[in-house]
Structure formats: structure tokens, C-alpha cells
Design a protein around this motif. Structure first.
Motif, short mmCIF file in Angstrom:
data_model
loop_
_atom_site.label_atom_id
_atom_site.label_comp_id
_atom_site.label_asym_id
_atom_site.label_seq_id
_atom_site.Cartn_x
_atom_site.Cartn_y
_atom_site.Cartn_z
N VAL A 1 0.66 17.28 10.99
CA VAL A 1 0.49 17.25 9.54
C VAL A 1 0.69 18.65 8.97
O VAL A 1 0.15 19.63 9.49
CB VAL A 1 -0.90 16.73 9.14
N THR A 2 1.49 18.73 7.91
CA THR A 2 1.67 19.97 7.16
C THR A 2 1.13 19.73 5.76
O THR A 2 1.42 18.70 5.14
CB THR A 2 3.15 20.38 7.09
N ARG A 3 0.35 20.69 5.25
CA ARG A 3 -0.28 20.52 3.94
C ARG A 3 0.06 21.69 3.02
O ARG A 3 -0.10 22.85 3.38
CB ARG A 3 -1.80 20.43 4.11
N TRP A 4 0.55 21.34 1.83
CA TRP A 4 0.77 22.31 0.77
C TRP A 4 -0.28 22.07 -0.32
O TRP A 4 -0.54 20.93 -0.70
CB TRP A 4 2.15 22.15 0.15
N SER B 1 4.71 22.61 -4.24
CA SER B 1 5.83 23.34 -3.65
C SER B 1 5.74 24.85 -3.89
O SER B 1 6.45 25.62 -3.26
CB SER B 1 7.16 22.81 -4.22
N ASP B 2 4.85 25.25 -4.79
CA ASP B 2 4.65 26.69 -5.02
C ASP B 2 3.89 27.36 -3.88
O ASP B 2 3.86 28.59 -3.79
CB ASP B 2 3.90 26.92 -6.33
N ASP B 3 3.27 26.55 -3.04
CA ASP B 3 2.52 27.10 -1.90
C ASP B 3 3.52 27.51 -0.81
O ASP B 3 4.12 26.67 -0.15
CB ASP B 3 1.57 26.03 -1.36
N LYS B 4 3.71 28.81 -0.64
CA LYS B 4 4.70 29.32 0.30
C LYS B 4 4.15 29.48 1.72
O LYS B 4 4.87 29.86 2.63
CB LYS B 4 5.23 30.68 -0.18
N ASP B 5 2.86 29.19 1.88
CA ASP B 5 2.24 29.36 3.20
C ASP B 5 1.44 28.09 3.53
O ASP B 5 0.21 28.11 3.54
CB ASP B 5 1.34 30.59 3.20
N PRO B 6 2.12 26.97 3.80
CA PRO B 6 1.40 25.71 4.07
C PRO B 6 0.62 25.78 5.37
O PRO B 6 0.91 26.57 6.26
CB PRO B 6 2.52 24.67 4.14
N GLU B 7 -0.37 24.92 5.48
CA GLU B 7 -1.18 24.81 6.69
C GLU B 7 -0.62 23.72 7.59
O GLU B 7 -0.11 22.71 7.13
CB GLU B 7 -2.62 24.48 6.32
N HIS B 8 -0.76 23.92 8.91
CA HIS B 8 -0.29 22.96 9.90
C HIS B 8 -1.45 22.58 10.82
O HIS B 8 -2.30 23.41 11.15
CB HIS B 8 0.84 23.54 10.76
N ARG B 9 -1.45 21.31 11.23
CA ARG B 9 -2.47 20.89 12.19
C ARG B 9 -1.96 19.71 12.99
O ARG B 9 -1.26 18.84 12.46
CB ARG B 9 -3.76 20.51 11.47
N SER B 10 -2.31 19.68 14.27
CA SER B 10 -1.99 18.56 15.16
C SER B 10 -3.26 17.74 15.39
O SER B 10 -4.31 18.31 15.71
CB SER B 10 -1.45 19.07 16.50
N PHE B 11 -3.14 16.42 15.24
CA PHE B 11 -4.27 15.53 15.45
C PHE B 11 -3.99 14.64 16.66
O PHE B 11 -2.93 14.01 16.74
CB PHE B 11 -4.50 14.64 14.23
N ALA B 12 -4.93 14.59 17.58
CA ALA B 12 -4.79 13.68 18.72
C ALA B 12 -4.90 12.25 18.23
O ALA B 12 -5.74 11.92 17.38
CB ALA B 12 -5.88 13.98 19.74
N PHE B 13 -4.03 11.38 18.75
CA PHE B 13 -4.02 9.99 18.32
C PHE B 13 -3.68 9.08 19.48
O PHE B 13 -2.72 9.32 20.21
CB PHE B 13 -3.00 9.79 17.19
N GLN B 14 -4.47 8.02 19.62
CA GLN B 14 -4.20 7.00 20.63
C GLN B 14 -4.26 5.64 19.94
O GLN B 14 -5.24 5.32 19.27
CB GLN B 14 -5.24 7.07 21.76
N GLY B 15 -3.22 4.85 20.07
CA GLY B 15 -3.23 3.53 19.46
C GLY B 15 -1.83 3.08 19.10
O GLY B 15 -0.85 3.81 19.27
N ASP B 16 -1.74 1.86 18.57
CA ASP B 16 -0.46 1.29 18.20
C ASP B 16 -0.16 1.40 16.71
O ASP B 16 0.99 1.30 16.29
CB ASP B 16 -0.41 -0.20 18.59
N THR B 17 -1.22 1.58 15.88
CA THR B 17 -1.05 1.64 14.43
C THR B 17 -1.83 2.81 13.85
O THR B 17 -3.02 2.96 14.13
CB THR B 17 -1.52 0.33 13.76
N LEU B 18 -1.16 3.61 13.05
CA LEU B 18 -1.79 4.72 12.34
C LEU B 18 -1.93 4.34 10.87
O LEU B 18 -0.97 3.93 10.23
CB LEU B 18 -0.95 5.99 12.46
#
Length: 256
Positions: free
Chosen positions: A72-75, A31-48
Motif C-alpha cells: 500500500v502506498t498512501r498520499w 497528488s501534492d504529497d511528494k513523499d508518500p508513505e509505503h507499507r507492506s501488509f501480511a495477508f493470507q486468504g482467497d479474498t481481500l
């Protein structure tokens, strides 16, 4: 003289490590990370499948997500002394989202957190080696398995499976089918709808099941602890509840 030289070098090395340890004495928090990274992943299917090795996870069923994308957001916060630099990676392949943290050395202190937003209509399976898991908002099937960490689920109505080798389990849901088991930790279920089947077990910890008012077929056991069942019981009921522990109290009651 040689012995004195080696002794001095050893003392200096130990002193250097002590200084480094002191510098890292305050444990890292993602939580100390004030600048998290963001990414969108393409997904096709019924179960992740979400596959994590060392991270706190927050899993959310999101109405606003575009179909075919997992957000997805990553700290990350941490440092390594006397070792290789820490590394965090993320990837998706064949329906599996892999989240990895590499942090090793003589002195290493790292913490990672991921928030995964999943579009509605997708079932989710979570497998993690080390880290707590929180999930909310699921109408579809949700399965969470962790080797070491607590699990919390809320605001969900799909079929639910929770398993931990070492950690407590909590769920405040309206699921009609719930299976929850832990080897070491307590289990507490608060159900907002009359379930068809509840099966909950702990090897070492209390088990508490709060149910809506109805009549249930109940099997409740504790090898070393009290058992308190206060819901109306009928062995012919189609609403079946099993609550068992080897060491701890078992409570099956009507929710207030």
C-alpha cells in the motif's frame, strides 16, 4: 459599552476565520504529497476486502508482489484550522484492509489517495464511502461498491460487479460476467470478449454497452429516453445482455 465590546470581539473572530479560509482556499490535492508513505501488509486468504471511508483508490493486480503481501502506498495532503489535527490510519485484520481519514474542524481541507497492489490469485472486494476507484489487471473476481464516487476498471477478465449510489461507471474489460448498477450516473461497458451475462442499470443516466460481434439475447429499456440495439439478436442465445435506465438513452451495439 458592553454591547460594543461583544460586537468588536465577534468581528475579530469572524475576521480570523475569514483569514484562515482564505489561506485554505486552494483545495488540498493528494497528488501534492511528494513523499508518500509505503507499507507492506501480511495477508493470507482467497479474498481481500478494502474498506475506505474518504480516499481516492487505485487497485492493481501486481505480478511482482511477493505471495502473502499486500503493498500500500498512501498520499496525504491537508490541514485543519479550529479543530483537531488530521489523522490517517491503515490496518489489516481478518482479510479486511481498513483505510481511514479523519479531518474535521471549522476549517478543514484534506485529501487522501491510496494505491493498493494485490498479488495475483486473490479476489478483491472494495467498499468506500467517498472517493473515486480505479482498478486494473484483475483475472480474479472483482467487486466495487461506492456510496459517492466514480468507478473505472480496465484490463481485467474476472467476474465483475460495480455498484455506485452516486457516480458514473466505466469498464473496458474482457470479463464473461458483468453486473453494473448506479443510482445516479452513466454506465459504459466496452467488452473485449463475448460475455455470458451482462446486467447493467442506472436510475438516472445513459447506459452504453459495446460488444464483440456475436448474437445476443437482449433486454433493453428506458422509462424516459431512446433505446438503440444494433447487435444481432436471438432469444435462444446463451449470451444474455440486460441494459436498463429510468432516465437516459440506452445503447447496445457492436464494438468497432
Amino acid at each position: 459599552m458592553a454591547a460594543r465590546t461583544v460586537s468588536a470581539r465577534t468581528f475579530a473572530a469572524v475576521g480570523a476565520v475569514a483569514v484562515l479560509v482564505a489561506g485554505l482556499s486552494a483545495c488540498a490535492s493528494a497528488s501534492d504529497d511528494k513523499d508518500p508513505e509505503h507499507r507492506s501488509f501480511a495477508f493470507q486468504g482467497d479474498t481481500l476486502t478494502i474498506d475506505a471511508d474518504d480516499s481516492a483508490l487505485e487497485i492493481v493486480a501486481a505480478d511482482g508482489n511477493r505471495a502473502g503481501e499486500v503493498e500500500v502506498t498512501r498520499w496525504f495532503q491537508g490541514s485543519v484550522a479550529l479543530g483537531s489535527d488530521p489523522e490517517v490510519t491503515w490496518s489489516i485484520d481478518d482479510g479486511r484492509l481498513k483505510l481511514r481519514t479523519r479531518c474535521s474542524g471549522v476549517v478543514a481541507d484534506c485529501a487522501t489517495k491510496h494505491r493498493v497492489e494485490v498479488p495475483r490469485g486473490i479476489a478483491v472486494t472494495v467498499k468506500t464511502d467517498d472517493g473515486s476507484v480505479r482498478a486494473q489487471g484483475f483475472r480474479d473476481a472483482l467487486e466495487i461498491r461506492t456510496a459517492d464516487g466514480s468507478v473505472r476498471v480496465s484490463d481485467s477478465s474476472g467476474p465483475l460487479e460495480l455498484h455506485s449510489d452516486d457516480g458514473s461507471l466505466r469498464a473496458d474489460v474482457s470479463s464473461r460476467r458483468v453486473n453494473a448498477s448506479t443510482r445516479d450516473g452513466s454506465v459504459r461497458l466496452e467488452l473485449g470478449a463475448v460475455p455470458d451475462l451482462v446486467d447493467t442499470r442506472s436510475d438516472d443516466g445513459s447506459v452504453t454497452v459495446d460488444l464483440p460481434r456475436a448474437t445476443y439475447k437482449v433486454s433493453a429499456e428506458s422509462d424516459d429516453g431512446s433505446v438503440d440495439v444494433s447487435v444481432p439478436r436471438d432469444d435462444a442465445s446463451s449470451h444474455e445482455v440486460t441494459a436498463r435506465t429510468q432516465d437516459g438513452k440506452v445503447t447496445v451495439r457492436t464494438a468497432n
